[in-house]
Design a protein around this motif. Structure first.
Motif, PDB file in Angstrom:
ATOM      1  N   VAL A  16       0.857  -1.182   0.000  1.00  0.00           N
ATOM      2  CA  VAL A  16       0.000   0.000   0.000  1.00  0.00           C
ATOM      3  C   VAL A  16       0.896   1.235   0.000  1.00  0.00           C
ATOM      4  N   ASN A  17       0.647   2.160  -0.917  1.00  0.00           N
ATOM      5  CA  ASN A  17       1.456   3.378  -1.076  1.00  0.00           C
ATOM      6  C   ASN A  17       2.869   3.050  -1.570  1.00  0.00           C
ATOM      7  N   GLN A  18       3.004   2.117  -2.490  1.00  0.00           N
ATOM      8  CA  GLN A  18       4.329   1.702  -2.922  1.00  0.00           C
ATOM      9  C   GLN A  18       5.083   2.784  -3.684  1.00  0.00           C
ATOM     10  N   ASP A  19       4.390   3.807  -4.193  1.00  0.00           N
ATOM     11  CA  ASP A  19       5.068   4.887  -4.902  1.00  0.00           C
ATOM     12  C   ASP A  19       6.005   5.683  -3.993  1.00  0.00           C
ATOM     13  N   VAL A  20       5.852   5.507  -2.695  1.00  0.00           N
ATOM     14  CA  VAL A  20       6.729   6.205  -1.747  1.00  0.00           C
ATOM     15  C   VAL A  20       8.194   5.894  -2.034  1.00  0.00           C
ATOM     16  N   ALA A  37       8.950   2.694   5.330  1.00  0.00           N
ATOM     17  CA  ALA A  37       8.084   1.546   5.069  1.00  0.00           C
ATOM     18  C   ALA A  37       7.884   0.753   6.348  1.00  0.00           C
ATOM     19  N   ARG A  70      -3.855   3.898   6.099  1.00  0.00           N
ATOM     20  CA  ARG A  70      -3.726   4.342   4.709  1.00  0.00           C
ATOM     21  C   ARG A  70      -3.488   5.855   4.583  1.00  0.00           C
ATOM     22  N   THR A  71      -3.696   6.584   5.649  1.00  0.00           N
ATOM     23  CA  THR A  71      -3.469   8.039   5.619  1.00  0.00           C
ATOM     24  C   THR A  71      -2.013   8.395   5.894  1.00  0.00           C
ATOM     25  N   PRO A  89       2.054   8.744   5.499  1.00  0.00           N
ATOM     26  CA  PRO A  89       2.906   9.018   4.331  1.00  0.00           C
ATOM     27  C   PRO A  89       4.056   8.027   4.177  1.00  0.00           C
ATOM     28  N   CYS A  90       3.758   6.751   4.275  1.00  0.00           N
ATOM     29  CA  CYS A  90       4.816   5.749   4.108  1.00  0.00           C
ATOM     30  C   CYS A  90       4.217   4.498   3.476  1.00  0.00           C
ATOM     31  N   LEU A  91       5.101   3.645   2.996  1.00  0.00           N
ATOM     32  CA  LEU A  91       4.682   2.397   2.378  1.00  0.00           C
ATOM     33  C   LEU A  91       4.332   1.386   3.472  1.00  0.00           C
TER      34      LEU A  91
END
Length: 473
Positions: A18-22, A68, A84-85, A87-89
């Motif tokens: 989740v949020n892998q674009d980080v 992460a 999910r809020t 700012p990390c993977l």
């Protein structure tokens, strides 16, 4: 450290990112399992045990700017909108402890270097430190810190690998069947040695045959991967277990080995001088150790075998062994007001106690030789028998005094005889010990880790280096 990628993270079993674009903006710079020590851009594993759950500290990990976090699927399900809020993977897995080992194996495979695994019942840490000392004379070595040798410690060690390292020396330990096989699957050693087979963790292994079955998993792994095994041929279990090995280097004192110690001499402080011969090269190497005990001759032979196999110059091996000193609480020799204390309090089992007693016996002294023993734990149904047997051995070796502490060590005192003293507290033991100690005495203090027998040692030596004991001559 080398780069850990999104692709690496996806290789962990059933991993969901989740949020892998980080990771396109921030790179992983370290791996942590301690929420109190997380650094910016670390990858944090939220491990869960019987008495702790690192998921409780996710907020502080995020505040520390971890890049992460690996979490249990159950936690993610219960905190779906919440995490999910951040700012990390987040990497969601079925079991964070298993994922920790899996990623450590993935990371280890980024390094094409010798990885030397060291197992065995006794002397793992000392042998590991000797091997490290020998290899450091030629290579940049990563070595296990302390005895971080379990399913958490081994991955932690592997994650410390960097492109600067030439060799890794990894200690592996066990107290249940199957653990060594698992650790080998993570570390994937190219070389390995088992120090010896003894009466360790009998509560779980049953007997020495059970210990051997578990410890020999290292040889099984090495053999199946055509890796090199260093074999202590003085140990009957290891000699038998090595019979089928494809690649082996044999060392020993009493047997016909490739690398052998000869003409062993022991001085008044239990320190050994000896010659090492290597049949392959037909040379002779003279070694003098600062650490006491015949068992350290075997440990030094193991380190020499590894060094010679990895092409360390013999003279550098000899110097490294000469300069080697014991780690804290592992047959550590302390002197205070003319009294010698053998601080062997890190751990204890029947075989290591006998080795320690032999080391005490090897000292030449004008004073008394005193034995202080705490319980040997994890012996299961064999506890009473083994503690009783130690008392008989202490008596037969004619030591002057025996002091004991712990419920099972009472059997040790009873077997020794009426002159032994058993105590209900370490404070009382230390107080009585100080009354009888004089200059020239040598006292051995030993017990299992949980007994913390170093408390006795600490009461003999105060913080400013002055002894609490008075000279009674």
């Amino acid at each position: 450290m080398k780069k850990i990628t999104v692709s690496d993270l996806k290789k962990m079993t059933s991993a969901e990112l989740v949020n892998q674009d980080v990771l396109k903006r921030r790179a992983i710079s370290g791996v942590s399992t301690d929420s109190r020590a997380v650094k910016k851009n670390d990858l944090f594993f939220a491990l869960k045990g019987e008495e702790f759950d690192a998921h409780d500290f996710i907020d502080s990990v995020v505040k520390a700017e971890a890049v992460a976090i690996v979490v249990h699927r159950e936690w993610a399900k219960n905190n779906d909108k919440y995490f999910r809020t951040f700012p990390c993977l987040f990497v969601i897995v079925n079991d964070t402890t298993i994922a920790f080992g899996e990623l450590a194996r993935i990371y280890r495979r980024k390094f094409d270097i010798p990885v030397i695994a060291i197992g065995g019942s006794n002397g793992k840490t000392t042998t590991k430190e000797m091997v490290n000392a020998v290899l450091r004379t030629k290579y940049n070595v990563l070595s296990t810190e302390g005895n971080l040798n379990n399913h958490i410690g081994v991955p932690q060690t592997l994650f410390r690998l960097t492109s600067k390292h030439d060799v890794a020396v990894v200690e592996i330990g066990t107290n249940h069947f199957g653990e060594l096989k698992y650790l080998c699957s993570i570390a994937e050693p190219t070389h390995g040695l088992i120090t010896n087979i003894g009466k360790e963790h009998l509560e779980f292994f049953g007997d020495e045959d059970g210990v051997a079955r578990e410890e020999l998993e290292l040889f099984n792994y090495l053999n199946s991967h055509r890796a090199v095994a260093f074999v202590n041929s003085d140990d009957r279990y290891l000699k038998a277990g090595a019979a089928r090995l494809k690649k082996q280097v044999i060392y020993g004192i009493f047997s016909n080995a490739d690398i052998r110690a000869k003409k062993v001499q022991v001085d008044e402080r239990g320190q050994s001088a000896f010659e090492i011969t290597w049949q392959k090269k037909k040379f002779l190497l003279k070694v003098k150790l600062r650490v006491p005990g015949m068992h350290n001759v075997t440990n030094a032979l193991a380190a020499s075998a590894v060094g010679l196999q990895l092409r360390v110059k013999p003279k550098k091996i000899a110097k490294a062994l000469k300069d080697f000193s014991s780690a804290s609480k592992r047959m550590e020799v302390l002197t205070n007001d003319g009294i010698t204390i053998l601080n062997d309090t890190y751990n204890s089992n029947p075989d290591s106690v006998i080795v320690a007693l032999k080391t005490l016996s090897s000292f030449t002294t004008i004073g008394k030789k005193i034995v202080v023993l705490g319980d040997m734990r994890e012996l299961g149904d064999a506890s009473k028998r083994e503690h009783t047997n130690i008392g008989v051995i202490v008596s037969e070796m004619k030591f002057d005094h025996l002091f004991t502490f712990g419920p099972f060590s009472k059997y040790t005192s009873e077997a020794f005889g009426v002159s032994a003293k058993h105590f209900e507290s370490k404070e009382e033991l230390a107080m009585e010990l100080k009354k009888i100690l004089k200059r020239g005495d040598v006292v051995l203090v030993k017990g299992s880790r949980g007994m913390k027998m170093e408390d006795v040692v600490n009461q003999l030596i105060v913080a400013n280096g002055q002894s609490t004991m008075k000279d009674k001559h």
